[in-house]
Design an enzyme around this catalytic site. Structure first.
Site, PDB file in Angstrom:
ATOM      1  N   ASP A   1       6.897  20.531 -27.325  1.00  0.00           N
ATOM      2  CA  ASP A   1       7.042  19.241 -26.642  1.00  0.00           C
ATOM      3  C   ASP A   1       8.098  19.438 -25.566  1.00  0.00           C
ATOM      4  OD1 ASP A   1       7.071  16.501 -25.934  1.00  0.00           O
ATOM      5  OD2 ASP A   1       6.552  15.936 -27.962  1.00  0.00           O
TER       6      ASP A   1
ATOM      7  N   TRP B   1       7.375   0.235   3.594  1.00  0.00           N
ATOM      8  CA  TRP B   1       7.921   1.003   2.462  1.00  0.00           C
ATOM      9  C   TRP B   1       9.286   1.586   2.776  1.00  0.00           C
ATOM     10  CZ3 TRP B   1       8.943   6.172   0.840  1.00  0.00           C
ATOM     11  CH2 TRP B   1       8.816   7.134   1.843  1.00  0.00           C
TER      12      TRP B   1
ATOM     13  N   TYR C   1       8.785  16.308  -0.358  1.00  0.00           N
ATOM     14  CA  TYR C   1       8.571  17.557  -1.102  1.00  0.00           C
ATOM     15  C   TYR C   1       8.425  17.298  -2.593  1.00  0.00           C
ATOM     16  CZ  TYR C   1       9.357  19.392   3.423  1.00  0.00           C
ATOM     17  OH  TYR C   1       9.229  19.626   4.760  1.00  0.00           O
TER      18      TYR C   1
ATOM     19  N   HIS D   1      14.890  13.830  11.292  1.00  0.00           N
ATOM     20  CA  HIS D   1      13.745  13.908  12.209  1.00  0.00           C
ATOM     21  C   HIS D   1      12.871  12.655  12.089  1.00  0.00           C
ATOM     22  CE1 HIS D   1      11.262  16.251   8.960  1.00  0.00           C
ATOM     23  NE2 HIS D   1      11.082  14.975   8.832  1.00  0.00           N
ATOM     24  N   HIS D   2      13.166  11.802  11.105  1.00  0.00           N
ATOM     25  CA  HIS D   2      12.495  10.504  11.051  1.00  0.00           C
ATOM     26  C   HIS D   2      13.183   9.491  11.962  1.00  0.00           C
ATOM     27  CE1 HIS D   2      10.029  11.543   7.498  1.00  0.00           C
ATOM     28  NE2 HIS D   2      11.059  12.293   7.180  1.00  0.00           N
TER      29      HIS D   2
ATOM     30  N   SER E   1      13.467   5.768 -14.043  1.00  0.00           N
ATOM     31  CA  SER E   1      12.435   6.542 -14.713  1.00  0.00           C
ATOM     32  C   SER E   1      12.367   7.961 -14.156  1.00  0.00           C
ATOM     33  CB  SER E   1      11.094   5.817 -14.539  1.00  0.00           C
ATOM     34  OG  SER E   1      10.020   6.677 -14.755  1.00  0.00           O
ATOM     35  N   SER E   2      12.417   8.089 -12.824  1.00  0.00           N
ATOM     36  CA  SER E   2      12.271   9.408 -12.210  1.00  0.00           C
ATOM     37  C   SER E   2      13.452  10.317 -12.515  1.00  0.00           C
ATOM     38  CB  SER E   2      12.136   9.261 -10.695  1.00  0.00           C
ATOM     39  OG  SER E   2      11.001   8.514 -10.380  1.00  0.00           O
TER      40      SER E   2
ATOM     41  N   SER F   1      -1.731  26.679  -6.698  1.00  0.00           N
ATOM     42  CA  SER F   1      -1.285  28.055  -6.905  1.00  0.00           C
ATOM     43  C   SER F   1      -1.721  28.579  -8.269  1.00  0.00           C
ATOM     44  CB  SER F   1       0.242  28.156  -6.790  1.00  0.00           C
ATOM     45  OG  SER F   1       0.668  27.715  -5.533  1.00  0.00           O
TER      46      SER F   1
ATOM     47  N   HIS G   1       0.838  -1.202   0.000  1.00  0.00           N
ATOM     48  CA  HIS G   1       0.000   0.000   0.000  1.00  0.00           C
ATOM     49  C   HIS G   1       0.873   1.251   0.000  1.00  0.00           C
ATOM     50  CE1 HIS G   1      -3.047   2.947   1.014  1.00  0.00           C
ATOM     51  NE2 HIS G   1      -2.344   3.282   2.089  1.00  0.00           N
TER      52      HIS G   1
ATOM     53  N   LYS H   1       3.212  30.037   2.231  1.00  0.00           N
ATOM     54  CA  LYS H   1       2.378  29.670   1.087  1.00  0.00           C
ATOM     55  C   LYS H   1       0.910  29.645   1.473  1.00  0.00           C
ATOM     56  CE  LYS H   1       5.444  27.144  -1.889  1.00  0.00           C
ATOM     57  NZ  LYS H   1       5.101  26.801  -3.243  1.00  0.00           N
TER      58      LYS H   1
ATOM     59  N   HIS I   1      13.176  12.342   2.783  1.00  0.00           N
ATOM     60  CA  HIS I   1      12.540  13.608   3.092  1.00  0.00           C
ATOM     61  C   HIS I   1      12.393  14.520   1.888  1.00  0.00           C
ATOM     62  CE1 HIS I   1      10.162  15.619   5.937  1.00  0.00           C
ATOM     63  NE2 HIS I   1      10.496  16.700   5.277  1.00  0.00           N
TER      64      HIS I   1
ATOM     65  N   THR J   1       6.447  27.007   4.313  1.00  0.00           N
ATOM     66  CA  THR J   1       5.177  26.334   4.044  1.00  0.00           C
ATOM     67  C   THR J   1       4.012  27.192   4.536  1.00  0.00           C
ATOM     68  OG1 THR J   1       6.418  24.329   4.547  1.00  0.00           O
ATOM     69  CG2 THR J   1       4.086  24.070   4.137  1.00  0.00           C
TER      70      THR J   1
ATOM     71  N   GLU K   1      11.894  13.472  -0.864  1.00  0.00           N
ATOM     72  CA  GLU K   1      10.794  12.780  -1.548  1.00  0.00           C
ATOM     73  C   GLU K   1       9.436  13.344  -1.105  1.00  0.00           C
ATOM     74  OE1 GLU K   1      10.455  10.581  -3.881  1.00  0.00           O
ATOM     75  OE2 GLU K   1       8.424   9.836  -3.576  1.00  0.00           O
TER      76      GLU K   1
ATOM     77  N   ARG L   1       1.656   1.444  14.738  1.00  0.00           N
ATOM     78  CA  ARG L   1       1.413   1.239  13.309  1.00  0.00           C
ATOM     79  C   ARG L   1       2.011  -0.104  12.875  1.00  0.00           C
ATOM     80  NH1 ARG L   1       5.575   5.403  10.186  1.00  0.00           N
ATOM     81  NH2 ARG L   1       4.724   4.465   8.317  1.00  0.00           N
TER      82      ARG L   1
END
Lengths: 615, 199, 114
Positions: free
Chosen positions: A109, A144, A262, A307-308, A174-175, A273, A80, A336, A258, A333, A260, A455
């Protein structure tokens, strides 16, 4: 795919050089078609990931349930998470990058159309490979984040982690290529007068996200390579007995992980926006500040990863540093959020479905942001770590932020893609079922987490007192499932019989609204000259641009022709990685040889060769 | 007026910055590669001196040998710019000669690496022996794979040049291959100091 | 910027002369020789050895990137997209080094292995 084929067929058959049929989609290098394929594929995986979530929710409906086995439960929450992040959220954003960015900057293009097709095919094959693990009953089962050394062969001897480590490696390729492509496109293919500080915010956030992609993905690629070497060739990168430190995996994973976050959220910020000003009939409040805040988020996002890991025992100095940086990143943040609200303030607001989802994002992301600031504090995090409070937090960020932003973009740009509006009535149902289902699912998780529910745990005891919260979450989950089906119905129905939309479906300010809906395959007959930040809102500028963009060219612009080699190379890349699974070192070389053949054919193919035959 | 301006910009080679997209994209990719090698080097540095059992780096590294292979790779970079210069001048003999030198020097470097790996293996340092074995072989192995890929790429250009299909108008192909080659070289400059010389 | 840029495939760069490239090549060889010399003189140099080695390799890095890769003569944009990755890479290497080797006892505390 069939939806888009039909709409393309009905509106375009007057134009020559616009092929139809399955083969034309397999060999296409058109950024618009690739964007549509990205979107439909990500919706398919959304259904897969959603189904996995619902099975998890059924299992957690009552204490000590045994609806599914603990082993299957591990596979479900792992897949998931992996599916929703790598196969849904990222590619759905890339779908919008593909379709919208070239139109917003006035390009025909992307910079490398065939490379773009390659990115898509690798994503599709990588996603299918990852999910093929279900058919051998050994889906990834180590979450994950795949912390070492649970992922070692000693503790995970099956194929589960093999699928995970190789599948993610394929997707990373790919990314990175997508990131290179969009950075080059945005720097180099802007229409005359489209200065950087005139670009729509969505293009800006694509730009920042692309930099995060090319810098963060190599880090996880290396971590995955190291894990693969550990598993397949008995290396010692995470082998404690050899003196290795498994926490190194956590560092490398979150140095990627992290940024990631963002990578996932900035595109959604970009979408709203653009949406909020369009439906407030007001230019974005503080445009430069919103741009700089986005860039700053991308930059500071590199300095918060640990911080993780407050519970891993880094010591007070490192902890304090990451507490400080994490609290600092809340500032841009927050900036915004206030800019979006100030844009709406005093505007002539139209609450269309696109606008509803955008406003929903502002509200729900703020909730997720606030709980994020809570566990930015290391002592607080020690209490909340690995509890359902954290699950509540990141779903408010990822679903409340990213998915709502993507839905907002879907309703906003659908008329451009198909020439038809999505039904606003079905849209209202979609929006309200999403809001109710989402909050009912995830708000109670704050409480079940606070009460101590960990969890990733298969079941819980009734004495814990979290049954009611879990039942609320499960009911909410099914409402969310229904909302997704409403969205699907709306997309399929409106693509055929929605109300027709003009070139500027919403009276929006940016360049993509200056061309017909759906656009011609060459986008712009000639490149328009841009003079301001909101070209379509200044009457004389709009007239000058539309004189170019809506004109029928005597001779259609020459576009690169279709190519078969991207799908060949993509299948080669996937095969090479997948063959590593055999554990025999020379077998992947067969895949590599096939890939090399494809690369050479590609390199010596003339993208414009189709024009010589037709002239 | 807008139309006239638009038509003037309307061709395949138009870019907003006037820069070639391939070159810009390739520099971006090199930026990405910095993170790839940066992470591999980080891992090597974190595990430096942490192996529990030998052989340790002091037991296996042969500095004079690696100095020679480092020198070979550095000089191949010099040959690479000279080859590019030859292609840009349209001097086919010169470009073929220098491309050939780059390929030979690149292959020599790979030869040294094969010898080095083989030698280390025979004195007891396998991929699975200790932390040094894992981090050293994977870091330098991926660098070697990059060199190998570069040699294949340059050989392709050499064949094109030999067939007269590398006129000055296609110098960009050589320039981008050159960027790649020099980047692989600077990665080795970092590896040589951090891995071999600082122990 | 310059409209003839891709015509000769050399960006905006001016051509450096062949002699100049040879000069850079010789300097690179000399710097490498100095590096190896510093390695063998580590007892004389003491704590200066590592800074000297790092300085020499940074100098080589800059020479190759600036002149062989033409970054000095080319558009600043190439430098920017390259530096974005390079700066983050240096950041990651130095940060992990700090966490593992400079904060005392860190590795030992985590792994139980001194």
């Amino acid at each position: 795919m069939s939806v888009a084929t039909e709409s393309a067929a009905t509106t375009h058959d007057a134009h020559h050089g616009e092929p139809t049929g399955l083969w034309s989609w397999i060999t296409t290098v058109d950024h618009k078609r690739i964007g549509i394929m990205y979107f439909l594929t990500s919706i398919f995986f959304l259904l897969v990931g959603g189904l996995e979530a619902l099975l998890i929710r059924i299992q957690l409906f009552k204490p000590e349930n045994d609806f599914i086995s603990a082993e299957l439960y591990n596979q479900l929450f792992t897949m998931h998470g992996t599916t929703m992040i790598f196969l849904v959220a990222m590619p759905m954003a890339v779908a919008f990058f593909n379709y919208v960015v070239p139109l917003q900057i006035g390009a025909r293009d992307v910079a490398f159309p065939r490379l773009n097709a390659l990115s898509y095919w690798i994503y599709l094959f990588g996603g299918l490979y990852l999910n093929a693990s279900w058919f051998v009953g050994q889906a990834p089962n180590t979450s994950w984040v795949g912390y070492a050394n649970l992922t070692s062969t000693q503790f995970s001897p099956g194929l589960n982690v093999d699928f995970w480590v190789l599948g993610l490696s394929i997707l990373g390729v790919s990314s990175i290529m997508g990131g290179v492509n969009f950075i080059t496109t945005i720097i180099n293919l802007r229409a005359p007068g489209m200065k950087l500080m005139r670009m729509p915010l969505f293009t800006w956030m694509t730009f920042v996200t692309s930099f995060l992609l090319i810098t963060a993905l190599p880090v996880i690629a290396v971590a995955l390579i190291m894990l693969a070497f550990d598993r397949f060739f008995s290396a010692n990168f995470f082998n404690v007995a050899a003196g290795a430190d498994p926490v190194l995996w956590q560092h490398l994973f979150w140095i990627f992980g992290h940024p990631e976050v963002y990578i996932l959220v900035l595109p959604a910020f970009g979408v709203i926006s653009d949406v909020i000003p369009a439906f407030s009939r007001k230019p974005l409040f503080g445009y430069p500040v919103v741009v700089y805040a986005g860039v700053l988020i991308g930059f500071i996002g590199w300095g918060v990863w640990s911080h993780h890991m407050f519970t891993s025992g880094m010591g007070p100095i490192a902890d304090s540093f990451f507490v400080a940086t994490t609290m600092i990143i809340a500032i841009p943040t927050g900036v915004k959020i206030f800019n979006w609200m100030a844009t709406m303030w005093g505007g002539a607001i139209r609450f269309t479905t696109a606008m509803n989802f955008a406003v929903g994002l502002v509200a729900l992301f703020t909730v997720g942001g606030l709980s994020g600031v809570m566990h930015a504090s290391a002592p607080v995090d020690l209490q909340q770590h690995d509890s359902y409070f954290v699950v509540a937090h990141f779903h408010y960020v990822i679903v409340g932020g990213i998915l709502l932003g993507m839905f907002s973009g879907l309703y906003y740009w659908f008329p451009k893609v198909t020439g038809r509006y999505l039904s606003e009535k079905a849209g209202a149902w979609h929006f309200w079922t999403t809001m109710i289902g989402f909050n009912l699912t995830f708000f109670p998780m704050h409480f079940s987490g606070m009460f101590g529910m960990p969890r990733r745990t298969w079941t819980y005891q009734s004495e814990l007192g979290v049954q009611l919260y879990n039942q609320m979450s499960t009911v909410g989950g099914f409402i969310l499932g229904i909302s997704t089906l409403i969205m699907l119905y709306n997309v399929l129905k409106s693509a055929k019989s929605g109300a027709p939309a003009g070139s500027n479906a919403w009276g929006a300010p940016s360049l993509e609204w200056s061309i017909p809906s759906p656009p011609h395959h060459y986008n712009f007959p000639a490149l328009p000259e841009v003079r301001s930040r909101e070209p379509m809102w200044h009457d004389d500028e709009r007239a000058a641009i539309e004189a170019v963009t809506l004109a029928h060219p005597a001779k259609e612009p020459e576009m690169p022709g279709p190519s078969f080699w991207p799908i060949v190379v993509a299948s080669g890349v996937t095969a090479t990685w997948a063959l590593v699974m055999t554990g025999v070192w020379w077998v992947p070389l067969i895949g590599l040889a096939y890939t090399t053949f494809g690369v050479f054919m590609w390199a010596f193919e003339d993208p414009f060769k189709h024009l010589e035959s037709s002239h | 007026m807008a139309e006239a301006a638009a038509v003037a910009h309307d061709d395949h080679h138009y870019t907003s910055t006037g820069l070639n997209s391939w070159k810009l994209g390739f520099w971006t990719l090199i930026g990405s590669e910095c993170l790839f090698f940066g992470t591999l080097i980080s891992t090597y540095m974190v595990y430096k001196g942490q192996s529990i059992v030998g052989p340790f780096s002091g037991d296996v590294f042969d500095i004079p040998l690696t100095t020679i292979s480092t020198f070979v790779l550095l000089m191949s970079s010099l040959a690479m710019v000279l080859a590019l210069d030859g292609v840009q001048r349209g001097n086919r003999k010169l470009s073929m000669a220098w491309l050939g030198v780059v390929i030979v020097l690149g292959a020599t470097f790979l030869g040294f690496q094969v010898y080095e790996f083989n030698h280390f293996y025979h004195v007891g340092l396998g991929l699975d022996t200790n932390l040094l074995g894992s981090s050293f072989y994977v870091l330098t192995g991926f660098h070697g794979a990059h060199v190998f890929f570069g040699v294949v790429w340059l050989t392709t250009l050499f064949v094109m040049s030999a067939r007269g299909k590398l006129p000055p108008s296609k110098a960009l192909n050589v320039e981008i291959a050159g960027l790649y080659w020099h980047f692989v070289d600077v990665v080795w400059i970092v590896i040589f100091v951090l891995v071999y010389l600082i122990q | 910027m310059s409209s003839h840029a891709d015509a000769h495939g050399h960006g905006e760069g001016g051509h450096a002369s062949v002699g100049f490239y040879w000069l850079i090549g010789i300097i690179l060889a000399v710097l490498t020789a100095l590096e190896v010399a510093a390695y063998y003189m580590h007892e004389t140099l003491g704590s200066l050895e590592v800074p000297i080695l790092l300085g020499l390799s940074v100098a080589k890095f800059i020479l190759v990137v600036m002149f062989f890769m033409h970054l000095k003569f080319d558009s600043k944009l190439f430098a920017w997209v390259f530096l974005a990755g390079l700066v983050l890479a240096v950041f990651v290497v130095s940060f992990l080094m700090t966490l593992y080797h400079v904060v005392p006892g860190w590795t030992a505390a985590v792994t139980g292995v001194a």
